[in-house]
Design an enzyme around this catalytic site. Sequence first.
Site, PDB file in Angstrom:
ATOM      1  N   ARG A  16       0.827  -1.222   0.000  1.00 36.87           N
ATOM      2  CA  ARG A  16       0.000   0.000   0.000  1.00 36.87           C
ATOM      3  C   ARG A  16       0.860   1.270   0.000  1.00 36.87           C
ATOM      4  NH1 ARG A  16      -3.732  -3.737  -1.382  1.00 36.87           N
ATOM      5  NH2 ARG A  16      -4.663  -4.795   0.398  1.00 36.87           N
ATOM      6  N   ASN A  40      -1.202  -2.333  -7.341  1.00 40.49           N
ATOM      7  CA  ASN A  40      -2.635  -1.979  -7.357  1.00 40.49           C
ATOM      8  C   ASN A  40      -2.982  -0.908  -6.328  1.00 40.49           C
ATOM      9  OD1 ASN A  40      -2.200  -3.919  -5.294  1.00 40.49           O
ATOM     10  ND2 ASN A  40      -4.326  -4.607  -5.351  1.00 40.49           N
ATOM     11  N   LYS A  94       2.183  -6.567 -13.941  1.00 34.30           N
ATOM     12  CA  LYS A  94       1.108  -7.344 -13.316  1.00 34.30           C
ATOM     13  C   LYS A  94      -0.228  -7.064 -13.985  1.00 34.30           C
ATOM     14  CE  LYS A  94      -1.074  -9.784 -10.244  1.00 34.30           C
ATOM     15  NZ  LYS A  94      -1.294  -9.398  -8.849  1.00 34.30           N
ATOM     16  N   HIS A 131      -3.068 -12.021 -12.226  1.00 31.83           N
ATOM     17  CA  HIS A 131      -4.145 -12.450 -11.328  1.00 31.83           C
ATOM     18  C   HIS A 131      -5.121 -13.226 -12.198  1.00 31.83           C
ATOM     19  CE1 HIS A 131      -7.100 -11.971  -7.905  1.00 31.83           C
ATOM     20  NE2 HIS A 131      -7.860 -12.379  -8.900  1.00 31.83           N
ATOM     21  N   ASP A 237       1.049 -12.875  -0.897  1.00 29.86           N
ATOM     22  CA  ASP A 237      -0.165 -12.091  -1.135  1.00 29.86           C
ATOM     23  C   ASP A 237      -0.669 -11.472   0.163  1.00 29.86           C
ATOM     24  OD1 ASP A 237      -2.146 -10.865  -2.611  1.00 29.86           O
ATOM     25  OD2 ASP A 237      -3.470 -12.615  -2.639  1.00 29.86           O
ATOM     26  N   HIS A 241      -5.735  -4.654   5.048  1.00 29.94           N
ATOM     27  CA  HIS A 241      -6.847  -3.701   4.991  1.00 29.94           C
ATOM     28  C   HIS A 241      -7.130  -3.299   6.439  1.00 29.94           C
ATOM     29  CE1 HIS A 241      -8.034  -4.505   0.776  1.00 29.94           C
ATOM     30  NE2 HIS A 241      -7.696  -5.756   1.034  1.00 29.94           N
ATOM     31  N   ALA A 253     -11.294  -7.876   0.237  1.00 28.57           N
ATOM     32  CA  ALA A 253     -10.575  -9.142   0.024  1.00 28.57           C
ATOM     33  C   ALA A 253      -9.100  -8.966   0.339  1.00 28.57           C
ATOM     34  CB  ALA A 253     -10.757  -9.603  -1.415  1.00 28.57           C
TER      35      ALA A 253
HETATM   36  C1  NCD Z   1      -5.370  -8.203  -2.908  1.00 28.40           C
HETATM   37  C2  NCD Z   1      -5.390  -6.779  -2.337  1.00 28.40           C
HETATM   38  O1  NCD Z   1      -6.026  -6.555  -1.294  1.00 28.40           O
HETATM   39  O2  NCD Z   1      -4.755  -5.901  -2.906  1.00 28.40           O
HETATM   40  N1  NCD Z   1      -6.481  -8.915  -2.339  1.00 28.40           N
HETATM   41  C3  NCD Z   1      -6.629 -10.259  -2.303  1.00 28.40           C
HETATM   42  O3  NCD Z   1      -7.698 -10.721  -1.852  1.00 28.40           O
HETATM   43  N2  NCD Z   1      -5.696 -11.084  -2.674  1.00 28.40           N
HETATM   44  C4  NCD Z   1      -5.409  -8.162  -4.400  1.00 28.40           C
HETATM   45  C5  NCD Z   1      -5.010  -9.459  -5.090  1.00 28.40           C
HETATM   46  O4  NCD Z   1      -3.891  -9.940  -4.929  1.00 28.40           O
HETATM   47  O5  NCD Z   1      -5.819 -10.023  -5.832  1.00 28.40           O
HETATM   48 ZN    ZN Z   2      -2.158  -9.908  -4.365  1.00 28.12          ZN
HETATM   49 ZN    ZN Z   3      -4.549 -11.113  -7.060  1.00 28.06          ZN
END
Ligand code: NCD
Ligand code: ZN
Ligand code: ZN
Length: 333
Positions: A16, A40, A94, A131, A237, A241, A253
């Site tokens: 982040r 992202n 990506k 992804h 991964d 959050h 997610a």
């Molecule tokens: C990831 C995110 O929060 O950036 N979330 C996830 O559920 N894995 C995005 C991702 O890797 O798909």
């Molecule tokens: Zn991810």
């Molecule tokens: Zn992903």
Amino acid sequence: MEITLHSPLDMHLHVRQDAMLDLVAPLTAQHFAGAVIMPNLLPPVDTVERLHWYTSEVRRATSGYAFEPFMTLFFRDYSHEELLAARDHIIGIKLYPAGATTNSDAGVREVLAMDHVFGMMQELGIPLLVHGETHGFVMDREAEFCEVYRELATRYPRLRITMEHITTAKAVSLLDEFENLRATVTPHHLIITLDDVAGGLLNPHLFCKPIAKRPEDRQALLEASLKAHPKLMLGSDSAPHPRHAKEAPGCAAGVFTAPIILPMLAELFVRHGAEQNLQAFVSDNARRLYGVNPPATTVRLANDPMQIPASYGQVVPMWAGRSLSWSVKEVTC
Ligand code: NCD
Ligand code: ZN
Ligand code: ZN
């Protein structure tokens, strides 16, 4: 009992920006010698200028650690000039299907319509990180996307393609079918199934994309990981959050694991008598597949228990409050 790891790498990581970056990036850098940093953000990291800004932000947040951030760009319709300017500063690009996951609205609508970009990436030697989910039924999205992986791997035999965070037995089997496919797998997908997310009371802290699948999928991922399949790499991964975004209707997610990855894996590999393969899984495979040379560090783990904190700031980790039987004792560089 102890385990010593050399230069562990996390080949799929979300750190982040701003205060969240300052909170989570050190939790990775304290244990890992390097990580692939996902692009992202909002807006995404999709210009060379933004890439340089984000690289310096990650370096600032991890200064003082022997840690190398391997940066990525967010896939879009790039020109040859842009790819050339970015090439030496990234480990890959990506690709997110539009809307498939957190902060992916700017993603691609029709993956196979991006032929010209894949062709240039192949020529320039830039890896493609994906992804891999369709917009189908949630449990079938990755399996359906395997057709796209097949098509890409066939059309671009010299394009190195990483299937990110694989969750299905079907994706595991693709590794042996196509020379140019490799994959990352998360610790949580080696341990949980959909039952842990939603089989009892709903656990938002285990909700992520792709969603955890069936026991037989987990088994295939686990077997490939425990033997350190040469085309499989650790990619946590870890996706933080704030608590209010997870413990809410419309739960975001992402599973946050950064500070507990190595103890979790030590426990898992030892339980299955596979600790001799942990080094390859957490570092050597990635070094070979990507040709990267991270800082030399040594991480010593021991089977002394650690208590997982209830939270790190506003972020609740996987298995908050539980204990693990292994912990990190010392990191030297
Ligand atoms: C990831 C995110 O929060 O950036 N979330 C996830 O559920 N894995 C995005 C991702 O890797 O798909
Ligand atoms: Zn991810
Ligand atoms: Zn992903």
